[in-house]
Design a protein around this motif. Structure first.
Motif, PDB file in Angstrom:
ATOM      1  N   LEU A 140      41.340  34.781  49.644  1.00 34.64           N
ATOM      2  CA  LEU A 140      39.961  34.363  48.853  1.00 34.64           C
ATOM      3  C   LEU A 140      39.608  35.627  48.205  1.00 34.64           C
ATOM      4  O   LEU A 140      38.870  36.573  48.765  1.00 34.64           O
ATOM      5  N   LEU A 141      39.596  35.730  46.824  1.00 32.18           N
ATOM      6  CA  LEU A 141      39.231  36.921  46.118  1.00 32.18           C
ATOM      7  C   LEU A 141      37.897  36.385  45.054  1.00 32.18           C
ATOM      8  O   LEU A 141      37.840  35.637  44.368  1.00 32.18           O
ATOM      9  N   LEU A 142      36.698  37.122  45.631  1.00 32.77           N
ATOM     10  CA  LEU A 142      35.315  36.819  44.962  1.00 32.77           C
ATOM     11  C   LEU A 142      35.003  38.094  44.015  1.00 32.77           C
ATOM     12  O   LEU A 142      35.166  39.255  44.434  1.00 32.77           O
ATOM     13  N   HIS A 143      34.589  37.486  42.671  1.00 43.73           N
ATOM     14  CA  HIS A 143      33.943  38.692  42.023  1.00 43.73           C
ATOM     15  C   HIS A 143      32.854  38.179  41.091  1.00 43.73           C
ATOM     16  O   HIS A 143      32.864  36.867  40.652  1.00 43.73           O
ATOM     17  N   GLY A 144      32.106  38.846  40.728  1.00 40.84           N
ATOM     18  CA  GLY A 144      31.155  38.742  39.571  1.00 40.84           C
ATOM     19  C   GLY A 144      31.614  38.975  38.143  1.00 40.84           C
ATOM     20  O   GLY A 144      32.271  40.128  38.003  1.00 40.84           O
TER      21      GLY A 144
END
Length: 312
Positions: free
Chosen positions: A234-238
């Protein structure tokens, strides 16, 4: 109420609102300047202990930063809990797991045993020291977490920024877990928050300091080690992140998908590099989706092979 009184009340309310906004802005600036230590204090004040206890502090190496903390709530069931092992960011030159108690207070009430781990930092922490230490922290967790109420077959790795690099690279390049006597399927899943996965050639001082000595910089890049059978990610980014551009998460997810490995990307509108981490602390965690997304992912994944005893 007279017109004069109404105007006075409006002025007072406006002044109070301006002061509140100024304080909020000052708080966020303080978090950005002084980092996780300030965020941890804010979380403790705003959210309290949440009945989370520090179960154990341990060392997995002789260095001052080769340490970890373990958090959980009081056991309400005899069933072992899923485990979240979190590595801090800081450009591979700063950070202390003791400042990340808010991670424990975020995830332990959701039913996890939480481990926050450190690793050697620059100048001692030159590549591949951060990966050696990440693997050692994983090895310690696999060997010890059952006696602390955790399930060694349900360990999810997570990290922010440099820590996201560490956890992703440590599972994609199989040599690091192998050095700890662990197979490629030892980890249930991986969560990267604002992580750099495809950042060569090195353009920042922190990257040059940590990786500039490597003759072939490409060999330090997680995206070069994408493989079939890697743990789901799971890759999270703003979308406003200018420190580590969101393209890092997009590029890695695309390569993982092409290799047949599960990869989910969440890009949060209006968030920058720090916001994704701040979202895990009180009072922000209840107002943003980051914690919910991480918990849902971590609850559903499980290692595909039984835990093996560590070799050596």
């Amino acid at each position: 109420m007279s017109v004069r009184t109404r105007r006075a009340m409006i002025w007072i309310l406006g002044t109070l609102l301006a002061i509140a906004c100024s304080l909020a802005i000052a708080l966020l600036i303080a978090i950005r300047i002084n980092g996780a230590a300030v965020l941890d204090r804010v979380d403790r004040i705003a959210g309290g202990s949440r009945e989370v206890e520090l179960l154990e502090q341990a060392r997995f190496g002789p260095g001052g930063t080769q340490v970890l903390d373990v958090y959980a709530t009081a056991a309400t069931t005899s069933e072992p809990k899923p485990v979240l092992l979190f590595l801090h960011g800081g450009g591979w030159n700063s950070g202390n797991p003791a400042d990340y108690g808010f991670i424990g207070r975020a995830f332990a009430p959701e039913g996890f045993v939480v481990v926050t781990a450190g690793y050697r930092l620059h100048p001692e922490g030159l590549f591949p020291a951060m990966l050696e230490d990440t693997a050692r922290a994983i090895g310690w967790t696999r060997a010890n977490i059952a006696r602390l109420g955790g399930d060694p077959n349900r360990i999810v790795l997570a990290g922010h920024s440099a820590g996201a690099y560490n956890v992703v690279m440590s599972v994609l390049d199989r040599q690091w877990l192998a050095r700890e006597g662990l197979g490629p399927d030892a980890i249930a899943g991986v969560i990267g928050l604002a992580g750099p996965y495809d950042f060569f050639p090195f353009t920042s001082d922190s990257a040059r300091n940590a990786f500039g000595h490597v003759p072939d910089g490409e060999t330090t890049q997680p995206i070069r080690f994408v493989r079939q059978g890697a743990p789901p990610m799971l890759l999270l980014h703003g979308d406003k992140d200018t420190v580590v551009r969101p393209r890092n998460s997009h590029a890695l997810a695309a390569e993982l998908d092409a290799a047949g490995t599960s990869a989910t990307t969440r890009i949060y509108p209006g968030m920058d590099h720090t916001d994704v981490l701040v979202s895990l602390a009180s009072p922000w965690r209840s107002k943003r989706p980051v914690l919910k997304d991480m918990v849902e992912f971590a609850r559903t994944v499980r290692a595909s092979v039984p835990v093996q005893d560590k070799i050596g």
